[in-house]
Design a protein around this motif. Structure first.
Motif, PDB file in Angstrom:
ATOM      1  N   ARG A   1       4.732  13.962  14.852  1.00 35.24           N
ATOM      2  CA  ARG A   1       4.036  12.862  14.339  1.00 35.24           C
ATOM      3  C   ARG A   1       3.412  13.030  13.015  1.00 35.24           C
ATOM      4  NH1 ARG A   1       1.536  11.652  20.139  1.00 35.24           N
ATOM      5  NH2 ARG A   1       3.608  10.973  21.113  1.00 35.24           N
ATOM      6  N   MET A   2       4.105  13.222  11.887  1.00 31.31           N
ATOM      7  CA  MET A   2       3.328  13.154  10.589  1.00 31.31           C
ATOM      8  C   MET A   2       3.512  11.812   9.650  1.00 31.31           C
ATOM      9  SD  MET A   2       2.721  16.890  10.402  1.00 31.31           S
ATOM     10  CE  MET A   2       2.727  17.023   8.976  1.00 31.31           C
ATOM     11  N   SER A   3       2.397  11.532   9.039  1.00 25.48           N
ATOM     12  CA  SER A   3       2.567  10.544   7.870  1.00 25.48           C
ATOM     13  C   SER A   3       1.961  11.197   6.959  1.00 25.48           C
ATOM     14  CB  SER A   3       1.751   9.210   8.681  1.00 25.48           C
ATOM     15  OG  SER A   3       0.460   9.917   8.862  1.00 25.48           O
ATOM     16  N   SER A   4       2.067  10.424   5.822  1.00 23.21           N
ATOM     17  CA  SER A   4       1.649  10.899   4.448  1.00 23.21           C
ATOM     18  C   SER A   4       1.004   9.542   3.761  1.00 23.21           C
ATOM     19  CB  SER A   4       2.708  11.432   3.578  1.00 23.21           C
ATOM     20  OG  SER A   4       3.668  10.467   3.364  1.00 23.21           O
ATOM     21  N   ILE A   5       0.029   9.878   2.835  1.00 24.42           N
ATOM     22  CA  ILE A   5      -0.764   8.846   2.256  1.00 24.42           C
ATOM     23  C   ILE A   5      -0.777   8.980   0.762  1.00 24.42           C
ATOM     24  CG2 ILE A   5      -2.868  10.174   2.510  1.00 24.42           C
ATOM     25  CD1 ILE A   5      -4.051   7.382   3.416  1.00 24.42           C
ATOM     26  N   ARG A   6      -0.940   8.035   0.125  1.00 24.41           N
ATOM     27  CA  ARG A   6      -0.949   7.904  -1.245  1.00 24.41           C
ATOM     28  C   ARG A   6      -1.402   6.684  -1.956  1.00 24.41           C
ATOM     29  NH1 ARG A   6       5.478   7.542  -3.320  1.00 24.41           N
ATOM     30  NH2 ARG A   6       5.748   5.442  -2.475  1.00 24.41           N
ATOM     31  N   VAL A   7      -2.169   6.824  -2.932  1.00 28.58           N
ATOM     32  CA  VAL A   7      -2.911   5.857  -3.777  1.00 28.58           C
ATOM     33  C   VAL A   7      -2.062   5.555  -4.831  1.00 28.58           C
ATOM     34  CG1 VAL A   7      -5.078   5.211  -4.860  1.00 28.58           C
ATOM     35  CG2 VAL A   7      -5.227   6.753  -2.800  1.00 28.58           C
ATOM     36  N   ARG A   8      -1.760   3.936  -4.902  1.00 31.44           N
ATOM     37  CA  ARG A   8      -0.983   3.415  -5.797  1.00 31.44           C
ATOM     38  C   ARG A   8      -1.829   2.533  -6.583  1.00 31.44           C
ATOM     39  NH1 ARG A   8       3.559   6.217  -6.331  1.00 31.44           N
ATOM     40  NH2 ARG A   8       4.979   4.347  -6.738  1.00 31.44           N
ATOM     41  N   THR A   9      -1.303   2.140  -7.866  1.00 34.60           N
ATOM     42  CA  THR A   9      -2.007   1.142  -8.660  1.00 34.60           C
ATOM     43  C   THR A   9      -1.109   0.172  -8.841  1.00 34.60           C
ATOM     44  OG1 THR A   9      -3.251   2.873  -9.870  1.00 34.60           O
ATOM     45  CG2 THR A   9      -3.164   0.707 -11.041  1.00 34.60           C
ATOM     46  N   ARG A  10      -1.445  -1.220  -8.940  1.00 34.96           N
ATOM     47  CA  ARG A  10      -0.760  -2.347  -9.056  1.00 34.96           C
ATOM     48  C   ARG A  10      -0.525  -2.843 -10.457  1.00 34.96           C
ATOM     49  NH1 ARG A  10      -3.791  -4.056  -4.192  1.00 34.96           N
ATOM     50  NH2 ARG A  10      -2.494  -4.249  -2.532  1.00 34.96           N
ATOM     51  N   ARG A  11       0.248  -3.683 -10.804  1.00 29.24           N
ATOM     52  CA  ARG A  11       0.271  -4.098 -12.345  1.00 29.24           C
ATOM     53  C   ARG A  11      -0.949  -4.631 -12.838  1.00 29.24           C
ATOM     54  NH1 ARG A  11       6.399  -6.837 -12.862  1.00 29.24           N
ATOM     55  NH2 ARG A  11       7.390  -4.872 -12.415  1.00 29.24           N
ATOM     56  N   ASP A  12      -1.929  -5.165 -11.828  1.00 29.68           N
ATOM     57  CA  ASP A  12      -2.942  -5.840 -12.334  1.00 29.68           C
ATOM     58  C   ASP A  12      -3.999  -4.853 -12.194  1.00 29.68           C
ATOM     59  OD1 ASP A  12      -3.574  -5.246  -9.634  1.00 29.68           O
ATOM     60  OD2 ASP A  12      -3.921  -7.468  -9.150  1.00 29.68           O
ATOM     61  N   GLY A  13      -3.642  -3.638 -12.028  1.00 26.43           N
ATOM     62  CA  GLY A  13      -4.880  -2.545 -12.258  1.00 26.43           C
ATOM     63  C   GLY A  13      -5.579  -2.155 -10.869  1.00 26.43           C
ATOM     64  N   THR A  14      -5.481  -3.145  -9.833  1.00 35.79           N
ATOM     65  CA  THR A  14      -6.291  -2.705  -8.643  1.00 35.79           C
ATOM     66  C   THR A  14      -5.443  -1.712  -7.865  1.00 35.79           C
ATOM     67  OG1 THR A  14      -5.183  -4.481  -7.590  1.00 35.79           O
ATOM     68  CG2 THR A  14      -6.983  -5.081  -8.389  1.00 35.79           C
ATOM     69  N   ASP A  15      -6.092  -0.816  -7.097  1.00 38.47           N
ATOM     70  CA  ASP A  15      -5.632   0.281  -6.290  1.00 38.47           C
ATOM     71  C   ASP A  15      -5.330  -0.180  -5.022  1.00 38.47           C
ATOM     72  OD1 ASP A  15      -5.598   2.053  -8.642  1.00 38.47           O
ATOM     73  OD2 ASP A  15      -7.713   2.895  -8.053  1.00 38.47           O
ATOM     74  N   TYR A  16      -4.348   0.534  -4.184  1.00 47.13           N
ATOM     75  CA  TYR A  16      -4.143   0.224  -2.901  1.00 47.13           C
ATOM     76  C   TYR A  16      -3.818   1.666  -2.332  1.00 47.13           C
ATOM     77  CZ  TYR A  16       0.817  -0.200  -3.934  1.00 47.13           C
ATOM     78  OH  TYR A  16       2.150   0.240  -4.192  1.00 47.13           O
ATOM     79  N   THR A  17      -3.779   1.806  -1.178  1.00 48.97           N
ATOM     80  CA  THR A  17      -3.415   2.962  -0.222  1.00 48.97           C
ATOM     81  C   THR A  17      -1.920   2.624   0.464  1.00 48.97           C
ATOM     82  OG1 THR A  17      -5.652   3.604   0.016  1.00 48.97           O
ATOM     83  CG2 THR A  17      -4.200   4.552   1.513  1.00 48.97           C
ATOM     84  N   GLN A  18      -1.022   3.485   0.252  1.00 52.66           N
ATOM     85  CA  GLN A  18       0.134   3.286   1.039  1.00 52.66           C
ATOM     86  C   GLN A  18       0.209   4.497   2.132  1.00 52.66           C
ATOM     87  OE1 GLN A  18       3.848   3.807  -1.512  1.00 52.66           O
ATOM     88  NE2 GLN A  18       4.603   2.194  -0.176  1.00 52.66           N
ATOM     89  N   VAL A  19       0.389   4.162   3.273  1.00 51.60           N
ATOM     90  CA  VAL A  19       0.644   5.192   4.489  1.00 51.60           C
ATOM     91  C   VAL A  19       2.024   5.160   4.701  1.00 51.60           C
ATOM     92  CG1 VAL A  19      -0.029   5.844   6.574  1.00 51.60           C
ATOM     93  CG2 VAL A  19      -1.645   4.792   5.145  1.00 51.60           C
ATOM     94  N   MET A  20       2.652   6.277   4.517  1.00 51.80           N
ATOM     95  CA  MET A  20       4.376   6.369   4.958  1.00 51.80           C
ATOM     96  C   MET A  20       4.360   7.181   6.094  1.00 51.80           C
ATOM     97  SD  MET A  20       4.663   6.747   0.672  1.00 51.80           S
ATOM     98  CE  MET A  20       3.964   8.234   1.063  1.00 51.80           C
ATOM     99  N   PHE A  21       5.373   6.699   7.010  1.00 47.69           N
ATOM    100  CA  PHE A  21       5.610   7.216   8.363  1.00 47.69           C
ATOM    101  C   PHE A  21       7.108   6.814   8.653  1.00 47.69           C
ATOM    102  CE2 PHE A  21       4.127   2.791   8.923  1.00 47.69           C
ATOM    103  CZ  PHE A  21       4.895   2.429   9.964  1.00 47.69           C
ATOM    104  N   ARG A  22       7.842   7.781   9.728  1.00 46.79           N
ATOM    105  CA  ARG A  22       8.813   7.331  10.317  1.00 46.79           C
ATOM    106  C   ARG A  22       8.856   6.831  11.406  1.00 46.79           C
ATOM    107  NH1 ARG A  22      12.500   9.308   7.278  1.00 46.79           N
ATOM    108  NH2 ARG A  22      14.417   8.962   8.670  1.00 46.79           N
ATOM    109  N   HIS A  23       9.779   5.580  11.757  1.00 49.41           N
ATOM    110  CA  HIS A  23       9.760   4.823  13.117  1.00 49.41           C
ATOM    111  C   HIS A  23      11.252   4.476  12.999  1.00 49.41           C
ATOM    112  CE1 HIS A  23       8.764   2.388  16.251  1.00 49.41           C
ATOM    113  NE2 HIS A  23       9.142   1.371  15.612  1.00 49.41           N
TER     114      HIS A  23
END
Length: 165
Positions: A39-61
């Motif tokens: 059970r491993m997930s990974s996380i990364r912070v991304r930036t949208r075109r409008d400059g706001t940041d969001y967090t993306q959590v990737m996992f397998r299902h």
């Protein structure tokens, strides 16, 4: 990593076998317990075109990589923790339940314990006082008072019982 198999005198390497001790499968993917133990997930912070940041959590299902995005980084970290502790299937079930009952507040360890103690029948006030002390001194510090009561995995409960012994 080297594991000692109980019924054999020699060690086996995880490279030429399953990652679980004593499993005779040739690869980890053939092992029936593989999906439950990885059970491993990974996380990364991304930036949208409008400059706001969001967090993306990737996992397998179901054998596919999936992701969920969160505007709040803390919410992304909580989701990742739930994925790693519960597994993708159970975490997604809990998320669906939570989305369906958004109007209802989250039942925390502290509120569930207090409600249980208050509604006990056939006990004295001294017993209730002692149970509240157990909550305050033993249960809440271990699990965290704001942890959702339905998000505690069985493994964590076993760890608590072992710690109390």
């Amino acid at each position: 990593m080297v594991f000692t198999v109980p019924d054999q005198s020699r060690s086996t390497r995880a490279v030429n076998g399953c990652h679980l001790r004593g499993c005779s499968k040739k690869s980890a993917r053939q092992c029936p317990d593989y999906r439950e133990t990885t059970r491993m997930s990974s996380i990364r912070v991304r930036t949208r075109r409008d400059g706001t940041d969001y967090t993306q959590v990737m996992f397998r299902h179901n054998g596919k990589q999936q992701s969920m995005s969160f505007d709040d980084h803390a919410a992304g970290l909580r989701w990742r923790k739930a994925l790693d502790e519960l597994g993708a299937e159970r975490a997604l079930e809990r998320l669906q339940i939570a989305e369906n009952v958004e109007a209802n507040p989250v039942v925390t360890i502290a509120s569930a314990g207090a409600d249980h103690i208050d509604n006990l029948t056939g006990v004295t006030d001294g017993t209730r006082k002692r149970y509240r002390a157990y909550m305050r001194n033993d249960i809440e510090p271990f699990f965290g008072p704001s942890t959702a009561a339905d998000m505690i995995p069985d493994k964590r409960i076993r760890q608590w019982v072992k710690a109390c012994a």
